[in-house]
Design a protein around this motif. Structure first.
Motif, PDB file in Angstrom:
ATOM      1  N   ALA A 111       0.765  -0.961   0.135  1.00 25.86           N
ATOM      2  CA  ALA A 111       0.145  -0.127   0.471  1.00 25.86           C
ATOM      3  C   ALA A 111       1.166   0.771   0.169  1.00 25.86           C
ATOM      4  CB  ALA A 111      -1.022  -0.170   0.694  1.00 25.86           C
ATOM      5  N   LEU A 112       2.220   0.906   1.118  1.00 26.22           N
ATOM      6  CA  LEU A 112       2.730   2.614   0.391  1.00 26.22           C
ATOM      7  C   LEU A 112       4.008   2.640  -0.754  1.00 26.22           C
ATOM      8  CD1 LEU A 112       4.054   4.318   2.289  1.00 26.22           C
ATOM      9  CD2 LEU A 112       5.982   3.100   3.450  1.00 26.22           C
ATOM     10  N   ALA A 114       2.482   2.051  -3.124  1.00 26.49           N
ATOM     11  CA  ALA A 114       1.357   2.242  -4.387  1.00 26.49           C
ATOM     12  C   ALA A 114       1.086   3.932  -3.298  1.00 26.49           C
ATOM     13  CB  ALA A 114      -0.111   1.627  -4.155  1.00 26.49           C
ATOM     14  N   ARG A 115       1.155   3.824  -2.675  1.00 29.21           N
ATOM     15  CA  ARG A 115       1.583   5.853  -2.176  1.00 29.21           C
ATOM     16  C   ARG A 115       2.124   6.429  -2.951  1.00 29.21           C
ATOM     17  NH1 ARG A 115       0.179   6.176   3.839  1.00 29.21           N
ATOM     18  NH2 ARG A 115      -2.260   6.570   4.059  1.00 29.21           N
TER      19      ARG A 115
ATOM     20  N   MET B 252      -4.952  -1.976  -8.765  1.00 29.72           N
ATOM     21  CA  MET B 252      -4.108  -3.180  -8.178  1.00 29.72           C
ATOM     22  C   MET B 252      -4.412  -3.955  -6.420  1.00 29.72           C
ATOM     23  SD  MET B 252       0.032  -1.493  -8.076  1.00 29.72           S
ATOM     24  CE  MET B 252      -0.922   0.610  -7.426  1.00 29.72           C
ATOM     25  N   PHE B 254      -4.779  -6.765  -3.741  1.00 32.26           N
ATOM     26  CA  PHE B 254      -4.080  -8.542  -2.782  1.00 32.26           C
ATOM     27  C   PHE B 254      -4.196  -7.474  -1.217  1.00 32.26           C
ATOM     28  CE2 PHE B 254      -2.672  -4.254   0.373  1.00 32.26           C
ATOM     29  CZ  PHE B 254      -2.484  -3.262  -1.612  1.00 32.26           C
ATOM     30  N   SER B 270      -6.386  -0.964  -4.312  1.00 28.12           N
ATOM     31  CA  SER B 270      -5.589   0.517  -4.262  1.00 28.12           C
ATOM     32  C   SER B 270      -5.386   1.429  -5.596  1.00 28.12           C
ATOM     33  CB  SER B 270      -3.740   0.468  -3.868  1.00 28.12           C
ATOM     34  OG  SER B 270      -3.112   1.664  -4.301  1.00 28.12           O
ATOM     35  N   ASN B 272      -5.362   5.175  -7.103  1.00 29.79           N
ATOM     36  CA  ASN B 272      -5.126   6.493  -6.943  1.00 29.79           C
ATOM     37  C   ASN B 272      -4.231   6.725  -5.967  1.00 29.79           C
ATOM     38  OD1 ASN B 272      -6.571   7.104  -8.893  1.00 29.79           O
ATOM     39  ND2 ASN B 272      -8.160   7.876  -8.396  1.00 29.79           N
ATOM     40  N   GLY B 273      -3.350   5.104  -5.756  1.00 30.41           N
ATOM     41  CA  GLY B 273      -2.435   5.419  -4.169  1.00 30.41           C
ATOM     42  C   GLY B 273      -3.442   5.081  -3.196  1.00 30.41           C
ATOM     43  N   ASN B 274      -4.367   5.266  -2.714  1.00 29.62           N
ATOM     44  CA  ASN B 274      -5.352   5.085  -1.676  1.00 29.62           C
ATOM     45  C   ASN B 274      -5.817   3.487  -1.639  1.00 29.62           C
ATOM     46  OD1 ASN B 274      -7.002   5.271   0.470  1.00 29.62           O
ATOM     47  ND2 ASN B 274      -8.250   5.773  -0.629  1.00 29.62           N
ATOM     48  N   SER B 275      -5.071   2.787  -0.819  1.00 28.61           N
ATOM     49  CA  SER B 275      -5.868   1.419  -0.572  1.00 28.61           C
ATOM     50  C   SER B 275      -6.976   1.676   0.196  1.00 28.61           C
ATOM     51  CB  SER B 275      -4.612   0.685  -0.169  1.00 28.61           C
ATOM     52  OG  SER B 275      -3.605   0.770  -0.317  1.00 28.61           O
ATOM     53  N   ILE B 296      -4.489   3.782   4.791  1.00 37.02           N
ATOM     54  CA  ILE B 296      -4.331   2.667   4.238  1.00 37.02           C
ATOM     55  C   ILE B 296      -4.744   1.310   5.103  1.00 37.02           C
ATOM     56  CG2 ILE B 296      -2.096   0.596   4.412  1.00 37.02           C
ATOM     57  CD1 ILE B 296       0.286   3.260   3.518  1.00 37.02           C
ATOM     58  N   THR B 298      -5.518  -2.254   5.751  1.00 41.34           N
ATOM     59  CA  THR B 298      -5.224  -3.566   4.630  1.00 41.34           C
ATOM     60  C   THR B 298      -5.130  -4.270   5.182  1.00 41.34           C
ATOM     61  OG1 THR B 298      -3.922  -4.350   3.059  1.00 41.34           O
ATOM     62  CG2 THR B 298      -2.656  -2.546   4.630  1.00 41.34           C
TER      63      THR B 298
END
Lengths: 170, 440
Positions: A111-112, A114-115, B252, B254, B270, B272-275, B296, B298
């Motif tokens: 996740a990091l 991806a950020r 994405m 996971f 995930s 645009n960078g946000n999960s 985040i 997860t």
């Protein structure tokens, strides 16, 4: 990973067919040589439109502080260069790969990553690169560049790497 | 998992086979599993009687694996064969309890093995030596190829009878087999018996694969793969090895994990960078969003009754553990100690949550009550990560990665009490273990 390598190989063929073969003369690099990240390593460093120039002169990676995804002044300077280059070399698309150091749990690091990839992408877009030219990908802690277990290595592994893909028009 | 092995679990008429059992005096033979120091219970397991020539090696190996299960639990200590006074050469002959009492074997396991064609039949009995009573007797048959499972079944029966807990030996672990240098690690999905035996590879090393998890019946595995170029959650059938991307994953994906009934999978998507955390219906592939925060979110894991989900989030500023309803909505933070907390996993008993903790440059595996109270750390190293529960909720497996350029991961197990830390031997480096339930 796999498909990036495949794309890279395809790109080499496309470029060769479009009479760009003379760009591959220097440095003993063969078309199709790839960097560990899966990007393309080719062309003359003297040619400012080459991928090699992008990777080595402009700089294809930016670094992050521990557990952070905000861009430092050094990072934005590199990304400014990347954006200018991409705005002039519109035949290329890119994938921004986000990475983390090993000091975190696997899923959090995905996740990091991806950020981080997204932070770099957003900056490129803010500098005029079309959004559909920039993909993002996270590798979390799966693909370290440096393998020691000290801050000297970790600081280089906390990165967003811009890999050149096949372009829109190719 | 082949066909379900048909175990003809018919209790032997053990009591009637024993001549005039003397009634127990004093306390029944029982191991109480507590946080205190445990003196392992001494037992004897003379090599099972081979009823025919074909049964010889099986008898020997079955006895060994069964004893090794019990010893490995940390709750039992074997009295070596060399110390035995009596030999068991006839499964049905009366047991000379005085001979076993003399060497302080509190429990005695006897067995007989016969092989007909490819069918293996086992009988075994468990005795309380000091009370001079049989406690358990079972007979079952299966293919000779399943002999290890039969050993584990016997060990489970002994463990269960003497601890009052269900066993965990007849179970498997799916994990990531790792090879190669740290910056070009090759990863394969692998399946093994809980004790590291019988490793079988389910994927090749052409794509990065991560964090596999069993379906409740252990016939399917859900995992993250880079097969398409970016991380996606795949569903793989253990028997056919057929695999597919599970349902609607627009970005994405996971950190997948099954619901207790196997009908749903929770995971992180995930974009645009946000999960955020989503749930996907296995049958229809339909997707519903459970969290919606810029943080985040997860590592989701269902409670065993399926009503709640524990997950990690940095919504409060750092990586911490939260609990929410399985349908989403507001979440309650439960981790409040120093450092960061991740990879929460709900225990199959429902009473505890295992986690990875990062504090002052060290990693720990720990457990806490589901409200976050009574945190207990079970391990500590440069990098301990990814706990998974034994079927009975008494043991945890995780992986430990060593530091440095040659650093590599191995799989370990530890009791929830923090005792009995053991390395699980795997043919390659191993990470991301996930423990099945007891096999059918």
């Amino acid at each position: 990973m796999n498909s990036i390598l495949k794309v890279s190989t395809t790109l080499v063929c496309v470029l060769a067919l479009s009479a760009c073969g003379d760009k591959f003369g220097g440095f003993g690099k063969k078309p199709g040589d790839v960097t560990p990240s899966g990007g393309i390593q080719q062309g003359s460093l003297d040619d400012p439109t080459s991928v090699a120039y992008f990777q080595q002169t402009i700089g294809d990676r930016v670094l992050f502080a521990v557990d952070q995804s905000s861009l430092s002044p050094e990072a934005t300077a590199v990304l400014d260069g990347q954006a200018n280059w991409l705005n002039q070399n519109t035949q290329y698309n890119v994938t921004v790969e986000g990475h983390a150091d090993e000091q975190g749990t696997r899923e959090y690091n995905l996740a990091l990553g991806a950020r981080r990839a997204s932070a770099a992408k957003n900056y490129l877009v803010s500098r005029g690169v079309a959004e559909n030219r920039v993909n993002t990908l996270t590798f979390g802690k799966e693909r370290p560049l440096e393998i020691c277990s000290t801050e000297a290595c970790w600081s280089k592994n906390r990165r967003a790497e811009t890999a050149i893909n096949a372009g829109l028009g190719s | 998992m082949k066909k379900v092995l048909t175990f003809l679990c018919s209790a032997l008429a053990a009591v009637t086979l024993i001549s005039t059992p003397v009634m127990a005096q004093g306390k029944p033979l029982r191991i109480e599993i507590t946080d205190g120091v445990i003196e392992p219970l001494p037992f004897a397991a003379p090599v099972f009687v081979a009823e025919n020539a074909a049964a010889g090696t099986y008898a020997n190996d079955l006895t060994k694996v069964m004893a090794s299960d019990l010893i490995g639990s940390g709750l039992f200590r074997e009295i070596p064969n060399a110390a035995h006074i009596s030999k068991i050469t006839n499964f049905n002959a009366p047991v000379q309890f005085a001979d076993w009492k003399a060497i302080n074997a509190q429990a005695l396991v006897t067995g007989s093995v016969s092989v007909t064609g490819d069918k293996l039949t086992i009988k075994f009995r468990l005795f309380d030596v000091f009370a001079q009573t049989p406690l358990e007797g079972l007979q079952f048959s299966a293919s000779v190829n399943s002999w290890r499972r039969m050993s584990h079944k016997i060990a489970d029966a002994v463990y269960s009878r003497l601890t009052g807990e269900t066993g965990y030996f007849d179970s498997r672990v799916v994990y990531i087999a790792e090879d190669g240098p740290k910056n070009k690690r090759q990863k394969r999905l692998a399946l093994m018996d809980y004790d590291g035996a019988n490793t079988r590879y389910l994927t090749d090393a052409s794509s990065i694969v991560l964090a596999p998890r069993f379906s409740p019946n252990a016939r399917d595995i859900i995992y993250t793969s880079y097969e398409t170029g970016s991380p996606r959650v795949f569903l793989l059938n253990v028997d056919t090895l057929q695999r597919r991307i599970l349902g609607d994953q627009p970005s994405m994906a996971f950190a997948p994990r099954f619901s207790p009934d196997g009908s749903k999978v929770v995971m992180s998507l995930s974009e645009n960078g946000n999960s955020d955390i989503f749930v996907i219906d296995v049958a229809s592939g339909r997707r519903a969003q459970l969290t919606n925060s810029p943080a985040i979110d997860t590592a989701p894991s269902f409670s065993p009754d399926g009503s709640q989900i524990v997950f990690e989030s940095d919504r409060g500023g750092g990586q911490q553990i939260y609990v929410m309803s399985a349908t989403g909505g507001s979440a309650k933070r439960i981790s409040f100690g120093k450092g960061r907390y991740g990879t929460p996993v709900w225990s199959p008993r429902g009473d505890m949550i295992a986690f990875t903790k990062l504090n002052q440059g060290q990693f720990h595996i720990g457990v806490m009550r589901t409200d976050g109270s009574r945190e207990k750390l079970l391990s500590r190293s440069f990098l301990d990560e990814g706990p998974t529960w034994a079927p009975n909720g008494r043991v945890i497996m995780f992986f430990r990665e060593t530091a440095g350029a040659n650093g590599a991961p191995s799989i370990y197990s530890v009791d929830v009490t923090g005792r009995n830390l053991r390395k699980v031997n795997t043919p390659t480096f191993g990470s991301d273990p996930n423990w099945s339930g007891l096999l059918e």
